[in-house]
Design a protein around this motif. Sequence first.
Motif, PDB file in Angstrom:
ATOM      1  N   VAL A  74       2.985  -1.986   3.823  1.00  0.00           N
ATOM      2  CA  VAL A  74       2.633  -0.582   3.641  1.00  0.00           C
ATOM      3  C   VAL A  74       3.866   0.286   3.845  1.00  0.00           C
ATOM      4  O   VAL A  74       4.747  -0.049   4.644  1.00  0.00           O
ATOM      5  N   ASP A  75       3.961   1.372   3.110  1.00  0.00           N
ATOM      6  CA  ASP A  75       5.003   2.360   3.354  1.00  0.00           C
ATOM      7  C   ASP A  75       4.357   3.731   3.452  1.00  0.00           C
ATOM      8  O   ASP A  75       3.130   3.862   3.392  1.00  0.00           O
ATOM      9  N   VAL A  99       0.879  -1.169   0.000  1.00  0.00           N
ATOM     10  CA  VAL A  99       0.000   0.000   0.000  1.00  0.00           C
ATOM     11  C   VAL A  99       0.918   1.219   0.000  1.00  0.00           C
ATOM     12  O   VAL A  99       1.646   1.464   0.964  1.00  0.00           O
ATOM     13  N   SER A 100       0.913   1.963  -1.103  1.00  0.00           N
ATOM     14  CA  SER A 100       1.912   3.023  -1.271  1.00  0.00           C
ATOM     15  C   SER A 100       1.454   4.055  -2.284  1.00  0.00           C
ATOM     16  O   SER A 100       0.841   3.712  -3.301  1.00  0.00           O
ATOM     17  N   ASN A 101       1.764   5.324  -2.015  1.00  0.00           N
ATOM     18  CA  ASN A 101       1.554   6.384  -3.006  1.00  0.00           C
ATOM     19  C   ASN A 101       2.900   6.895  -3.523  1.00  0.00           C
ATOM     20  O   ASN A 101       3.030   8.029  -3.941  1.00  0.00           O
ATOM     21  N   HIS A 102       3.897   5.999  -3.466  1.00  0.00           N
ATOM     22  CA  HIS A 102       5.253   6.284  -3.947  1.00  0.00           C
ATOM     23  C   HIS A 102       5.874   7.472  -3.215  1.00  0.00           C
ATOM     24  O   HIS A 102       6.526   8.329  -3.819  1.00  0.00           O
ATOM     25  N   GLY A 103       5.646   7.500  -1.908  1.00  0.00           N
ATOM     26  CA  GLY A 103       6.249   8.565  -1.104  1.00  0.00           C
ATOM     27  C   GLY A 103       5.734   9.944  -1.440  1.00  0.00           C
ATOM     28  O   GLY A 103       6.401  10.946  -1.174  1.00  0.00           O
ATOM     29  N   THR A 120      -1.107   6.852   3.415  1.00  0.00           N
ATOM     30  CA  THR A 120      -1.323   5.406   3.425  1.00  0.00           C
ATOM     31  C   THR A 120      -1.967   4.929   4.730  1.00  0.00           C
ATOM     32  O   THR A 120      -2.722   3.953   4.723  1.00  0.00           O
ATOM     33  N   ALA A 121      -1.700   5.617   5.839  1.00  0.00           N
ATOM     34  CA  ALA A 121      -2.329   5.230   7.103  1.00  0.00           C
ATOM     35  C   ALA A 121      -3.837   5.462   7.077  1.00  0.00           C
ATOM     36  O   ALA A 121      -4.574   4.847   7.853  1.00  0.00           O
ATOM     37  N   GLU A 122      -4.289   6.324   6.177  1.00  0.00           N
ATOM     38  CA  GLU A 122      -5.725   6.584   6.048  1.00  0.00           C
ATOM     39  C   GLU A 122      -6.445   5.453   5.314  1.00  0.00           C
ATOM     40  O   GLU A 122      -7.642   5.250   5.499  1.00  0.00           O
TER      41      GLU A 122
END
Length: 338
Positions: free
Chosen positions: A267-268, A234-238, A248-250
Motif C-alpha cells: 500500500v502507498d 493499494v494506491s490512488n496514485h498519490g 488508502t488507509a480507509e
Amino acid sequence: MKEINDKARELMKGYCRVCKVCDGKACVGEVPGMGGLGTGASFKSNYEALAEIRLNMRLLHDVTEPDITTSVLGYDLSLPVMAAPIGGVSFNMGGGISEDAYAEAVVSGSKKAGVVGCTGDGVPPYVHEAGFAAIVKNGGYGIPFIKPWEGDELDEKLELARTTGCTTFGMDVDAAGLITLRQMGRPVSPKPASELKKIIDKVHSWGAKFILKGVMTPGEAELAAEVGADGIVVSNHGGRVLDHAPGTAEVIHEVSEPVKGKLAVIVDGGIRTGIDVLKMIALGADAVMVGRPVAVAAMGGLEEGVEKYFDTLKAQLSGAMILTGCKDIKSIDINVLF
C-alpha cells in the motif's frame, strides 16, 4: 534530514515546497508538480486517513529489540518498505538534478538501506531509460513500473525492462487518466482482466513476478489474484488521477482481506514515518511504498539522502513496535490499533 530537506526545497522551488507536514494542502491542483489533482481531496485523504488512526500503547512485555525485517515477493527487506515508482524530474520536480541522477539515487540508496527501489515511466524516453539504467547498475535489483500503454509500446517497454535483469515487473494502472500524459499526447487507459492475464502470463514465462498498482476495491483485488498477479499495490496514485477518492488507509483492510495469502498486498499513500508503516501493516498490508518523501530525499541528498531517510524510518518503526508490544512484523495486527 533537515539539511537534505533544505537542499531539496531550494532545488524544487515552484514544484514542491517541502512542507514540514506533507499533507497536500499547499500544493492543491499542482499537476504537473507534486500536488494532488483538482481540489487535492484524494492527496489530503491519504494523509488524513492515516493521521486519524490511533495506536494502543503496551509496555508490560519483554520486547526490547523488535525484528523489523521481512520478505516480500522474494525480496529480503530490512523493513517492510519500498520506494514508490516516481519519475519526471524536469516536469514534476523542477529539474534541479538530472533524471539519471535521481533514478540512481532512489535505486542505489534503497539497495544500500536494504529495501528495493521502484522506477517510473513516462512520455519522454529518458524517464524509463534512467530507471532501467539504474536497475542495471544495481545488478537487476529494482522494480521497473510500466504505464498501461496501448498497442505495441507496452510490449516494447516490457521487453526493454526485461534486459535490466529485474525479477519483478510492475504496472501502475492507476496512471490511467494522468494529466501529464494527456498533455503530452500520449494518454494511457485501463486494462481489462483478459489483457492483464496475457501480460502477466508473459512475465511469468520469463520466470519473473508481476505487481499491479492501483487497486482500491476488494473486487479488483480478487480479480488481480484471479489473473495471476503476484502482488497488488493499494494506491490512488498519490491523489493525482481521481479527485475525491478515499485515502488508502480507509480501504486497505477491506481490500486485503479476500486476497491474504494469495498475493502480496502493498500500500502507498500518505506514508511519512515509521509509525505510518506500523499502522498500514496493522491494517493488513505486507509492505508499504513511500513516494514523495523518497523523492524529496533523492533531490536533496541523492543516494545518501535516500539511505538516511530509510534509516530514519527504521528507527521510528522499531520504537513504535517496542511501545506497542510487537516483537516482529508478523506480530503486527489489527489489535495494535485503538
